[in-house]
Design an enzyme around this catalytic site. Structure first.
Site, PDB file in Angstrom:
ATOM      1  N   GLY A  85       0.831  -1.208   0.000  1.00 44.25           N
ATOM      2  CA  GLY A  85       0.000   0.000   0.000  1.00 44.25           C
ATOM      3  C   GLY A  85       0.856   1.244   0.000  1.00 44.25           C
ATOM      4  N   GLY A  87       2.746   3.610   1.403  1.00 46.54           N
ATOM      5  CA  GLY A  87       3.342   3.805   2.722  1.00 46.54           C
ATOM      6  C   GLY A  87       3.873   5.211   2.909  1.00 46.54           C
ATOM      7  NE  ARG A  88       8.788   6.288  -0.456  1.00 45.16           N
ATOM      8  CZ  ARG A  88       9.989   6.580  -0.877  1.00 45.16           C
ATOM      9  NH1 ARG A  88      10.617   7.628  -0.398  1.00 45.16           N
ATOM     10  NH2 ARG A  88      10.568   5.832  -1.779  1.00 45.16           N
ATOM     11  N   GLY A 121       7.551   7.269   6.073  1.00 43.44           N
ATOM     12  CA  GLY A 121       6.613   7.980   5.201  1.00 43.44           C
ATOM     13  C   GLY A 121       7.238   9.154   4.467  1.00 43.44           C
ATOM     14  CG  ASP A 247       5.069  -3.367  -5.280  1.00 43.35           C
ATOM     15  OD1 ASP A 247       5.684  -4.391  -5.610  1.00 43.35           O
ATOM     16  OD2 ASP A 247       5.601  -2.429  -4.659  1.00 43.35           O
ATOM     17  CG  ASN A 248       7.393  -0.745  -7.882  1.00 49.85           C
ATOM     18  OD1 ASN A 248       6.618  -0.078  -7.184  1.00 49.85           O
ATOM     19  ND2 ASN A 248       8.540  -1.198  -7.432  1.00 49.85           N
TER      20      ASN A 248
HETATM   21  P1  AMP Z   1       8.958   0.722  -3.406  1.00 51.11           P
HETATM   22  O1  AMP Z   1      10.191  -0.082  -3.163  1.00 51.11           O
HETATM   23  O2  AMP Z   1       9.192   2.184  -3.504  1.00 51.11           O
HETATM   24  O3  AMP Z   1       8.137   0.202  -4.521  1.00 51.11           O
HETATM   25  O4  AMP Z   1       8.078   0.569  -2.083  1.00 51.11           O
HETATM   26  C1  AMP Z   1       7.606  -0.649  -1.606  1.00 51.11           C
HETATM   27  C2  AMP Z   1       6.687  -0.413  -0.442  1.00 51.11           C
HETATM   28  O5  AMP Z   1       7.371   0.224   0.630  1.00 51.11           O
HETATM   29  C3  AMP Z   1       5.486   0.463  -0.748  1.00 51.11           C
HETATM   30  O6  AMP Z   1       4.409  -0.010   0.005  1.00 51.11           O
HETATM   31  C4  AMP Z   1       5.944   1.821  -0.256  1.00 51.11           C
HETATM   32  O7  AMP Z   1       4.868   2.669   0.050  1.00 51.11           O
HETATM   33  C5  AMP Z   1       6.720   1.437   0.990  1.00 51.11           C
HETATM   34  N1  AMP Z   1       7.698   2.460   1.383  1.00 51.11           N
HETATM   35  C6  AMP Z   1       8.822   2.782   0.697  1.00 51.11           C
HETATM   36  N2  AMP Z   1       9.501   3.755   1.351  1.00 51.11           N
HETATM   37  C7  AMP Z   1       8.810   4.060   2.460  1.00 51.11           C
HETATM   38  C8  AMP Z   1       8.976   4.985   3.535  1.00 51.11           C
HETATM   39  N3  AMP Z   1      10.026   5.792   3.615  1.00 51.11           N
HETATM   40  N4  AMP Z   1       8.020   5.003   4.501  1.00 51.11           N
HETATM   41  C9  AMP Z   1       6.965   4.202   4.447  1.00 51.11           C
HETATM   42  N5  AMP Z   1       6.748   3.311   3.467  1.00 51.11           N
HETATM   43  C10 AMP Z   1       7.637   3.229   2.470  1.00 51.11           C
HETATM   44 MG    MG Z   2       6.611   1.217  -5.429  1.00 50.29          MG
END
Ligand code: AMP
Ligand code: MG
Length: 487
Positions: A85, A87-88, A121, A247-248
């Site tokens: 979900g 997360g930020r 976040g 998710d990407n």
């Molecule tokens: P990503 O690797 O950017 O595709 O992120 C994978 C997951 O980690 C997603 O659910 C993001 O929202 C969450 N996420 C990444 N960085 C952060 C952060 N700094 N704080 C909270 N959630 C994060």
């Molecule tokens: Mg992502």
């Protein structure tokens, strides 16, 4: 100042969480995208202001707006995580752009949400500027992508391996629904949720499927077509996404999530930049296969909607996933033919082009330069192309074979110009990206970032000798380039 709707929040409550951005001490507009604002029908003058910084930094939510964080799941490096979900990231709302398309406005780095799972976040300034630069460069290259509307410094530090300045990126997308969004509901056996999501997506992104006989199978086919095209076009410009988790992988077919991505310098099909991709799962040449793997995961989620007989559903969905391979191959080959100036297709073209790629790989030739300089050869001047190779005899021999092939087409005075439209002169080269970010982060100097953004806005047009260093390959210092997820 801005009027936003939010159709996603009309979906059932389990699709998202209501959440407000966390306030920041000193929002400051670092970069605002006026061209994109115009495209979105927004008042750029009003938004590129301290009040705009308050909004895009997360301090002021426009009246009547109900921001949300979206729920999704996903396979990360092949392992399934049922609960991810935003997360930020916080979806502020949607606007209808000038062409009538609904677009999401999302704040990335705007504070914790119920999906933060221990993360803060937040986003650091470097990755925010990097995503701004690279996503806008992708757009200028003509490749579907999420866009960057604004980068705002927060005045808050973020804590990573070191203490870094914080920032928020305003990201614009045709939609933020991912393969992982479908997986979220499938993992919970929530067929009603799946159907509501699929219907939402069809209505918003594929309205031509509203009244067809098999909308969900056709949805899979459409997403598959868009992914095939997207990945082929990435590869034509040497782009390595770096984190093609489900998710990407966007249902709209836009490039999303610019964390560890980078452009290849010397051609090597095994190129991998991301420091966490130790097995090379997402290396350059694996991207088409990974996109197909992701489509198979999407297909699995759609089975209950495709046919009441599971066997029939599997057969139909499987066919779409199988067909993807040929579709990718068609787009990939057609692009390579255009890159090498071929206007027609012959059976042996694949062999001719592969022999060029083999030479480039063997001599570690810069991907972008090789294709761009081939247009000089189309103009009759071979030295620029030929000098890129160590084995000049082999390069010469290849040029002869290429000319023989071109001679079987009718003479085309516009060939070289057409090739220049396919082969960019300027891409976000890693050493130049790092240089621009270092000036912004270490010296508070946004000058190099601004200059580079401007150059990358016209990647196919020669911008003269003053800017020649932006078109040059990285100096060879023997150090492989590494990227980090920026979380
Ligand atoms: P990503 O690797 O950017 O595709 O992120 C994978 C997951 O980690 C997603 O659910 C993001 O929202 C969450 N996420 C990444 N960085 C952060 C952060 N700094 N704080 C909270 N959630 C994060
Ligand atoms: Mg992502």
């Amino acid at each position: 100042m801005i009027s936003l709707s939010n159709t996603y929040s009309s979906l059932p409550g389990r699709f998202y969480a209501h959440v407000r951005p966390t306030s920041v001490p000193q929002p400051q507009m670092l970069k605002f995208n006026h061209a994109l604002a115009t495209e979105l029908g927004l008042d750029g003058k009003a938004l590129d202001s301290p009040a705009g910084a308050e909004m895009f930094g997360g301090n002021k939510v426009p009246e009547g707006v109900t921001p949300i964080a979206m729920a999704y799941a996903g396979h990360q490096f092949g392992g399934f995580v049922p609960q991810l979900g935003d997360g930020r990231a916080i979806l502020l709302g949607e606007v209808i752009d000038r062409t009538g398309i609904r677009r999401d406005l999302q704040l990335k780095g705007a504070g914790r949400t119920p999906y933060s799972r221990g993360g803060d976040g937040r986003a650091a300034l470097g990755p925010v500027l990097r995503e701004y630069l690279v996503s806008e460069a992708m757009h200028a290259l003509g490749i579907p992508t999420t866009r960057a509307l604004a980068a705002v410094a927060t005045g808050d530090p973020v804590y990573r391996e070191s203490v870094l300045p914080g920032a928020v990126l305003t990201r614009v997308a045709a939609s933020h629904v991912r393969v992982g969004t479908f997986q979220f509901f499938a993992a919970r056996d929530d067929v009603d949720g799946l159907k509501a999501l699929a219907d939402y997506v069809i209505d918003r992104l594929y309205p031509e499927l509203r009244s067809v006989d098999s909308p969900y199978l056709d949805l899979l086919r459409r997403v598959s077509e868009r992914q095939a095209t997207l990945v082929a076009r990435w590869m034509h410009v040497g782009f390595v996404h770096g984190v093609m988790n489900t998710d990407n992988c966007s249902i709209s077919g836009e490039t999303i999530d610019f964390g560890p991505c980078a452009f290849m310098d010397a051609y090597d099909p095994g190129t991998v930049f991301s420091s966490i991709d130790r097995a090379g799962r997402y290396q350059y040449q694996n991207q088409p296969g990974i996109a197909q793997w992701n489509l198979a995961r999407l297909a699995e989620t759609l089975l209950p909607l495709i046919d009441t007989s599971i066997d029939a559903a599997v057969e139909k969905a499987n066919q779409v996933v199988v067909d993807y391979a040929a579709m990718f191959q068609d787009v990939w080959s057609a692009g390579l033919r255009r890159k090498t100036g071929l206007a027609t297709a012959e059976a042996e073209d694949g062999i001719l082009i592969q022999s060029l790629l083999d030479l480039m790989q063997r001599d570690k030739v810069d991907w972008t330069s090789a294709f761009r300089k081939l247009s000089d050869s189309a103009r009759g001047e071979d030295t620029p192309f030929w000098s890129l190779f160590e084995d000049r005899a082999a390069a010469d021999q290849w040029l002869s074979a290429w000319r023989q092939r071109l001679n079987r087409e009718k003479d085309d005075p516009k060939r070289a110009a057409r090739m220049d439209q396919e082969n960019p002169l300027y891409i976000p080269r890693n050493h130049l990206v790092e240089e621009a970010l270092a000036a912004a982060i270490n010296n508070n100097d946004l000058g190099p970032f601004e200059a580079f953004c401007q150059i990358l806005a016209s990647p196919y047009v020669d911008q003269g000798p003053d800017r020649s260093r932006y078109a040059q390959a990285a100096p060879q210092d023997g150090q492989p380039y590494r990227t980090f997820c920026g979380t």
